[in-house]
Motif scaffolding. Structure first.
Motif, PDB file in Angstrom:
ATOM      1  N   ALA A 154      -1.346  -7.407   2.998  1.00  0.00           N
ATOM      2  CA  ALA A 154      -1.220  -7.327   2.654  1.00  0.00           C
ATOM      3  C   ALA A 154      -0.754  -5.932   3.131  1.00  0.00           C
ATOM      4  CB  ALA A 154      -2.820  -6.779   2.326  1.00  0.00           C
ATOM      5  N   ILE A 155       0.094  -5.052   1.851  1.00  0.00           N
ATOM      6  CA  ILE A 155       0.976  -3.974   2.110  1.00  0.00           C
ATOM      7  C   ILE A 155      -0.355  -2.662   1.645  1.00  0.00           C
ATOM      8  CG2 ILE A 155       2.704  -4.662   2.713  1.00  0.00           C
ATOM      9  CD1 ILE A 155       3.610  -3.143  -0.122  1.00  0.00           C
ATOM     10  N   PHE A 156       0.112  -1.443   2.563  1.00  0.00           N
ATOM     11  CA  PHE A 156      -0.859  -0.169   1.866  1.00  0.00           C
ATOM     12  C   PHE A 156       0.115   0.838   1.809  1.00  0.00           C
ATOM     13  CE2 PHE A 156      -3.780  -2.876   4.070  1.00  0.00           C
ATOM     14  CZ  PHE A 156      -5.093  -2.784   3.695  1.00  0.00           C
ATOM     15  N   ALA A 157      -0.158   1.475   0.299  1.00  0.00           N
ATOM     16  CA  ALA A 157       0.451   2.554   0.508  1.00  0.00           C
ATOM     17  C   ALA A 157      -0.516   4.194  -0.053  1.00  0.00           C
ATOM     18  CB  ALA A 157       1.205   2.395  -1.458  1.00  0.00           C
ATOM     19  N   PRO A 158       0.590   5.087   0.803  1.00  0.00           N
ATOM     20  CA  PRO A 158      -0.813   5.892   0.805  1.00  0.00           C
ATOM     21  C   PRO A 158      -0.664   6.737  -0.852  1.00  0.00           C
ATOM     22  CG  PRO A 158       2.019   6.955   0.828  1.00  0.00           C
ATOM     23  CD  PRO A 158       1.629   5.071   0.749  1.00  0.00           C
ATOM     24  N   SER A 159      -0.383   6.053  -1.695  1.00  0.00           N
ATOM     25  CA  SER A 159      -0.888   6.781  -3.277  1.00  0.00           C
ATOM     26  C   SER A 159      -0.897   5.489  -3.933  1.00  0.00           C
ATOM     27  CB  SER A 159       0.147   8.318  -3.974  1.00  0.00           C
ATOM     28  OG  SER A 159       1.324   7.834  -3.779  1.00  0.00           O
ATOM     29  N   GLU A 160      -1.691   6.193  -5.352  1.00  0.00           N
ATOM     30  CA  GLU A 160      -1.501   5.565  -6.134  1.00  0.00           C
ATOM     31  C   GLU A 160      -0.040   5.076  -7.146  1.00  0.00           C
ATOM     32  OE1 GLU A 160      -2.233   2.393  -8.683  1.00  0.00           O
ATOM     33  OE2 GLU A 160      -3.327   2.486  -7.171  1.00  0.00           O
ATOM     34  N   SER A 161       0.256   6.489  -6.957  1.00  0.00           N
ATOM     35  CA  SER A 161       2.348   6.145  -7.662  1.00  0.00           C
ATOM     36  C   SER A 161       2.879   5.412  -6.725  1.00  0.00           C
ATOM     37  CB  SER A 161       2.800   7.840  -7.543  1.00  0.00           C
ATOM     38  OG  SER A 161       3.130   8.292  -6.387  1.00  0.00           O
ATOM     39  N   MET A 162       2.700   5.160  -5.741  1.00  0.00           N
ATOM     40  CA  MET A 162       3.460   4.324  -4.581  1.00  0.00           C
ATOM     41  C   MET A 162       3.187   3.854  -4.764  1.00  0.00           C
ATOM     42  SD  MET A 162       6.303   4.956  -2.497  1.00  0.00           S
ATOM     43  CE  MET A 162       6.565   3.053  -2.039  1.00  0.00           C
ATOM     44  N   ALA A 163       1.750   3.131  -4.479  1.00  0.00           N
ATOM     45  CA  ALA A 163       1.570   1.108  -4.820  1.00  0.00           C
ATOM     46  C   ALA A 163       1.679   0.956  -6.682  1.00  0.00           C
ATOM     47  CB  ALA A 163       0.028   1.471  -4.700  1.00  0.00           C
ATOM     48  N   GLN A 164       1.845   1.667  -7.205  1.00  0.00           N
ATOM     49  CA  GLN A 164       2.586   0.915  -8.342  1.00  0.00           C
ATOM     50  C   GLN A 164       4.046   0.790  -8.333  1.00  0.00           C
ATOM     51  OE1 GLN A 164       1.076   0.129 -10.829  1.00  0.00           O
ATOM     52  NE2 GLN A 164       2.991  -0.551 -11.927  1.00  0.00           N
ATOM     53  N   VAL A 165       4.898   2.259  -6.980  1.00  0.00           N
ATOM     54  CA  VAL A 165       6.421   1.085  -7.336  1.00  0.00           C
ATOM     55  C   VAL A 165       6.453   0.278  -6.549  1.00  0.00           C
ATOM     56  CG1 VAL A 165       8.568   2.112  -6.416  1.00  0.00           C
ATOM     57  CG2 VAL A 165       7.496   3.736  -7.528  1.00  0.00           C
ATOM     58  N   LEU A 166       5.677  -0.183  -5.485  1.00  0.00           N
ATOM     59  CA  LEU A 166       5.436  -1.448  -4.638  1.00  0.00           C
ATOM     60  C   LEU A 166       5.514  -2.306  -5.752  1.00  0.00           C
ATOM     61  CD1 LEU A 166       4.217  -0.036  -1.577  1.00  0.00           C
ATOM     62  CD2 LEU A 166       6.065  -0.005  -2.206  1.00  0.00           C
ATOM     63  N   ARG A 167       4.234  -2.528  -6.871  1.00  0.00           N
ATOM     64  CA  ARG A 167       4.041  -4.005  -7.132  1.00  0.00           C
ATOM     65  C   ARG A 167       5.414  -3.928  -8.072  1.00  0.00           C
ATOM     66  NH1 ARG A 167      -0.786  -0.171  -8.724  1.00  0.00           N
ATOM     67  NH2 ARG A 167      -2.393  -0.651  -7.275  1.00  0.00           N
ATOM     68  N   GLU A 168       6.318  -2.290  -8.699  1.00  0.00           N
ATOM     69  CA  GLU A 168       7.433  -3.025  -9.569  1.00  0.00           C
ATOM     70  C   GLU A 168       8.035  -3.776  -8.493  1.00  0.00           C
ATOM     71  OE1 GLU A 168       7.962   1.430 -10.840  1.00  0.00           O
ATOM     72  OE2 GLU A 168       6.242   1.199 -12.953  1.00  0.00           O
ATOM     73  N   GLN A 169       8.461  -2.889  -7.518  1.00  0.00           N
ATOM     74  CA  GLN A 169       9.353  -3.673  -6.701  1.00  0.00           C
ATOM     75  C   GLN A 169       8.771  -5.058  -6.348  1.00  0.00           C
ATOM     76  OE1 GLN A 169       9.994  -0.083  -4.403  1.00  0.00           O
ATOM     77  NE2 GLN A 169      11.321  -0.138  -4.932  1.00  0.00           N
ATOM     78  N   ARG A 170       8.163  -5.413  -7.241  1.00  0.00           N
ATOM     79  CA  ARG A 170       7.343  -6.685  -6.061  1.00  0.00           C
ATOM     80  C   ARG A 170       7.057  -6.729  -4.836  1.00  0.00           C
ATOM     81  NH1 ARG A 170      11.146 -10.191  -6.967  1.00  0.00           N
ATOM     82  NH2 ARG A 170      12.354  -8.735  -8.015  1.00  0.00           N
ATOM     83  N   MET A 171       7.331  -5.665  -4.131  1.00  0.00           N
ATOM     84  CA  MET A 171       7.192  -6.130  -2.639  1.00  0.00           C
ATOM     85  C   MET A 171       5.696  -6.891  -1.968  1.00  0.00           C
ATOM     86  SD  MET A 171       9.201  -4.260  -1.288  1.00  0.00           S
ATOM     87  CE  MET A 171      10.502  -3.023  -1.628  1.00  0.00           C
ATOM     88  N   SER A 172       4.694  -7.048  -2.498  1.00  0.00           N
ATOM     89  CA  SER A 172       3.530  -7.557  -2.089  1.00  0.00           C
ATOM     90  C   SER A 172       2.514  -8.187  -3.652  1.00  0.00           C
ATOM     91  CB  SER A 172       2.798  -7.009  -1.805  1.00  0.00           C
ATOM     92  OG  SER A 172       1.544  -7.067  -1.342  1.00  0.00           O
ATOM     93  N   TYR A 173       1.901  -9.164  -3.616  1.00  0.00           N
ATOM     94  CA  TYR A 173       0.497  -9.040  -4.768  1.00  0.00           C
ATOM     95  C   TYR A 173      -0.731  -9.181  -4.788  1.00  0.00           C
ATOM     96  CZ  TYR A 173       3.926 -13.259  -6.687  1.00  0.00           C
ATOM     97  OH  TYR A 173       4.944 -13.761  -6.878  1.00  0.00           O
ATOM     98  N   ASP A 174      -1.035  -8.087  -3.314  1.00  0.00           N
ATOM     99  CA  ASP A 174      -1.602  -6.980  -2.596  1.00  0.00           C
ATOM    100  C   ASP A 174      -1.665  -5.813  -2.059  1.00  0.00           C
ATOM    101  OD1 ASP A 174      -4.266  -6.110  -1.781  1.00  0.00           O
ATOM    102  OD2 ASP A 174      -4.836  -8.696  -0.478  1.00  0.00           O
TER     103      ASP A 174
END
Length: 392
Positions: A154-174
């Motif tokens: 899994a990966i952990f983002a410091p904010s929901e806005s960054m988490a959404q960027v990571l999802r859009e970049q397909r960095m992780s499913y978790d």
């Protein structure tokens, strides 16, 4: 499994070489784990003159200075004696904090030893190349980072806005959230000190705009300077205080001119006093994944004018706690600054709203959320589950 059963191996490229937001967050995490009865050990290049006292044992890994940026180190891997220490420590969770060579080697080792591994995201490294005329490298760097993160549990983002960027970049499913905290008893509007302002040459009626952070180009120094030029063209007589040090200080000093006051690196009570004694924060950077300085400024009761980018999007409410501006739009930054410079009532209201938001963030709460993520992943593994980022 309980928190006290955790044995966390934390991998960092420069744990105590630079006192930045990422390293201080990792240091607080280490302290929280130890206070909860868990075990933690940090594997990182080790400085003989650390930038701040480390909480937890630091095991040095071989490294060389980063070319042109000697304050950073390039780890060379995990040699056999460090692997032996890891075995003796008995880690049941690997945590990598940056997508460089040490992180890649730690993930490879975790997969070989069948140990869960997570990554925390602290900055948008792929965007750095925009500031050094190498933007063409961004897709390649993003692909390299994706390959690393997809190998983690899994990966952990410091904010929901960054988490959404990571999802859009397909960095992780978790993608989980490990936010950041602020010490609201230290960072407070009560630390405002008019005598201190006068001591650095600021008149009581002069609006004071602050820059906080490492003085490096990737913090948007060019946009900051262009915004101040645009503000002065509008006839607004505002001053700048730069709180921080870095390799681009000479460039920034020349570019801002005599209206800027550089007070260098500050910490603790001195930092809180400098922020609270300012009138607003200008943060044009797009590289932050959270924005520690933004939260500290809000805790001190300052309105924040920031780029509409990851991190700030999750902290700043437009037209309530400050303004969110299109990245690079120096004229729009200047217009927002002019509003707060000339309207004391609006400035006070935005600062009070920011202070109220900051009180939701405590270090214990945000670190507990990450530790719950550790435990979830370990329990999933113990029940025979597979990391969803990897093929069975």
């Amino acid at each position: 499994m309980e928190i006290s059963d955790l044995r966390v191996a934390l991998f960092s490229g420069n744990y105590n070489y630079v006192r930045d937001g990422a390293n201080q967050a990792l240091n607080r995490l280490s302290g929280y784990l130890l206070n909860q009865g868990a075990k933690v050990r940090i594997y990182s290049p080790k400085s003989k003159t650390p930038a701040f006292p480390s909480i937890g044992k630091v095991v040095g890994v071989p490294a060389i200075p980063f070319p042109g940026r000697g304050e950073y180190r390039v780890p060379l891997g995990i040699p056999w004696w460090v692997q032996r220490d890891l075995k003796e420590f008995g880690a049941n969770m690997f945590h990598i904090s940056s997508p460089e060579f040490l992180g890649h080697r730690a993930v490879t080792l975790a997969r070989r030893w069948d140990i869960p591994v997570v990554a925390s995201v602290h900055t948008r490294f792929e965007t750095y190349f925009r500031y050094y005329n190498m933007a063409f490298l961004e897709p390649f760097v993003e692909a390299m980072i994706r390959r690393l993160y997809r190998r983690c549990d899994a990966i952990f983002a410091p904010s929901e806005s960054m988490a959404q960027v990571l999802r859009e970049q397909r960095m992780s499913y978790d993608v989980g959230i490990w936010s950041r905290g602020v010490e609201t008893e230290i960072f407070s509007p009560a630390k405002r000190d008019m005598a201190w302002r006068r001591s650095i040459g600021i008149a009581d009626d002069e609006p004071l705009i602050c820059f906080i952070g490492r003085v490096v180009m990737e913090k948007g120094l060019d946009v900051f300077a262009e915004s101040m030029d645009a503000l002065h063209r509008r006839g607004v007589k505002a001053r700048v205080v730069v709180i921080g040090e870095g390799p681009a200080r000479e460039w920034f000093t020349t570019r801002l001119g005599e209206d800027a006051i550089f007070i260098g690196f500050q910490r603790g009570e001195d930092l809180a006093r400098a922020i609270a004694s300012s009138d607003m924060l200008l943060n044009p950077s797009v590289t932050e994944t959270f924005g520690n300085v933004t939260l500290e400024a809000m805790a001190c009761g300052l309105p924040v004018v920031a780029a509409r980018a990851t991190g700030s999007l999750s902290l700043v409410e437009d037209n309530v706690t400050g303004r969110l501006i299109r990245p690079g739009a120096s004229e729009s930054f200047a217009l927002a600054l002019q509003y707060y410079c000339q309207d004391l009532e609006a400035r006070t209201a935005a600062g009070a709203a920011g202070r109220a938001v900051s009180e939701r963030y405590s270090w214990d709460a945000v670190n507990h959320a990450l530790v719950e993520g550790y435990l979830r992943i370990i329990r999933h593994r113990e029940m025979g589950g597979h990391p969803i980022n990897r093929p069975r």
